[in-house]
Design an enzyme around this catalytic site. Structure first.
Site, PDB file in Angstrom:
ATOM      1  N   LYS A 130      29.311 -28.175  16.393  1.00 30.55           N
ATOM      2  CA  LYS A 130      30.570 -28.108  18.387  1.00 30.55           C
ATOM      3  C   LYS A 130      30.598 -29.945  17.989  1.00 30.55           C
ATOM      4  CE  LYS A 130      29.385 -24.212  19.397  1.00 30.55           C
ATOM      5  NZ  LYS A 130      28.280 -23.431  18.146  1.00 30.55           N
TER       6      LYS A 130
HETATM    7  C1  LIG Z   1      30.692 -18.978  22.194  1.00 28.69           C
HETATM    8  C2  LIG Z   1      29.235 -19.692  21.433  1.00 28.69           C
HETATM    9  N1  LIG Z   1      28.630 -19.098  23.093  1.00 28.69           N
HETATM   10  C3  LIG Z   1      26.830 -19.309  22.334  1.00 28.69           C
HETATM   11  C4  LIG Z   1      26.839 -19.835  21.256  1.00 28.69           C
HETATM   12  C5  LIG Z   1      25.251 -20.632  20.859  1.00 28.69           C
HETATM   13  O1  LIG Z   1      25.160 -21.895  20.352  1.00 28.69           O
HETATM   14  P1  LIG Z   1      23.338 -22.700  19.866  1.00 28.69           P
HETATM   15  O2  LIG Z   1      23.637 -22.047  18.114  1.00 28.69           O
HETATM   16  O3  LIG Z   1      23.549 -23.520  20.070  1.00 28.69           O
HETATM   17  O4  LIG Z   1      22.736 -21.722  20.078  1.00 28.69           O
HETATM   18  C6  LIG Z   1      27.927 -20.207  20.170  1.00 28.69           C
HETATM   19  C7  LIG Z   1      27.197 -21.149  19.125  1.00 28.69           C
HETATM   20  O5  LIG Z   1      28.072 -20.565  17.756  1.00 28.69           O
HETATM   21  C8  LIG Z   1      29.245 -20.358  20.390  1.00 28.69           C
HETATM   22  O6  LIG Z   1      30.080 -20.737  19.786  1.00 28.69           O
END
Ligand SMILES: Cc1ncc(COP(=O)(O)O)c(C=O)c1O
Length: 189
Positions: free
Chosen positions: A178
């Site tokens: 991210k």
């Molecule tokens: C669009 C989107 N939503 C939710 C998530 C979930 O985030 P996390 O990996 O911190 O659980 C991601 C992670 O890649 C994402 O790209």
């Protein structure tokens, strides 16, 4: 890949030296500082650090009272965590078309609203903002909630407001891929 400077090094050292890096029993001051700073930065009422963006999305849905039998509109183009969070809350993801913006098509959202729809999750994909003016208008008209998935757009803006701070709740991610990485994600507002 990561830009880590003196400020980050000092923050990690400060946290380790404090011996208070768990967020229980009112310890973990750095965690609370971050929550306060994030709220101030993005302009949200509350921020809660969680284990992941997924957890933030699922918690936001549950906090809004969404559960079994409810439908939640999610875009056809996203990371699987968006739809899984709806399933995790016990509800049904309604996969909905995107348009040339690469984000939810407001026309497709309107078409997919049923008597069971309780929320819309616009995903600001790859930093591209969803059409929040149209989505908020539709949500208000039908009396349904908006949970922004801002996991791919930490710090992104839409018409002068931070993504993730416009709907009823917003989820951010600070995982390895991210814009900002730290190992934790946050649910704001
Ligand atoms: C669009 C989107 N939503 C939710 C998530 C979930 O985030 P996390 O990996 O911190 O659980 C991601 C992670 O890649 C994402 O790209």
């Amino acid at each position: 890949m990561f830009r880590i400077g003196k400020e980050e090094e000092l923050a990690v050292a400060r946290t380790l030296q404090s011996r208070q890096f768990f967020k229980i029993n009112d310890a973990g001051r750095e965690v609370y500082h971050f929550e306060e700073e994030w709220s101030r930065t993005v302009g949200s009422q509350y921020t809660l650090l969680m284990t992941s963006g997924y957890a933030a999305l699922e918690s936001a849905l549950v906090a809004l009272g969404i559960g079994p039998g409810d439908e939640v509109i999610v875009p056809a183009y996203t990371y699987i965590a968006t739809a899984l969070a709806v399933v995790g809350a016990g509800a049904i993801p309604v996969i909905t078309d995107i348009d040339e913006t690469m984000t939810l098509s407001p026309e497709a959202v309107e078409k997919n609203i049923s008597g069971h729809t309780k929320a819309i999750i616009p995903v600001h994909i790859m930093g591209l903002p969803s059409n929040m003016d149209a989505i908020m208008r539709i949500a208000k008209k039908h009396g349904i909630a908006v949970v922004e998935d801002a996991c791919q757009s930490d710090g992104g803006m839409y018409h002068g407001r931070y993504l993730g701070s416009i709907g009823d709740a917003g989820a951010f991610s600070f995982n390895i891929f991210k814009v900002i990485t730290s190992g934790e994600s946050t649910s704001a507002r």
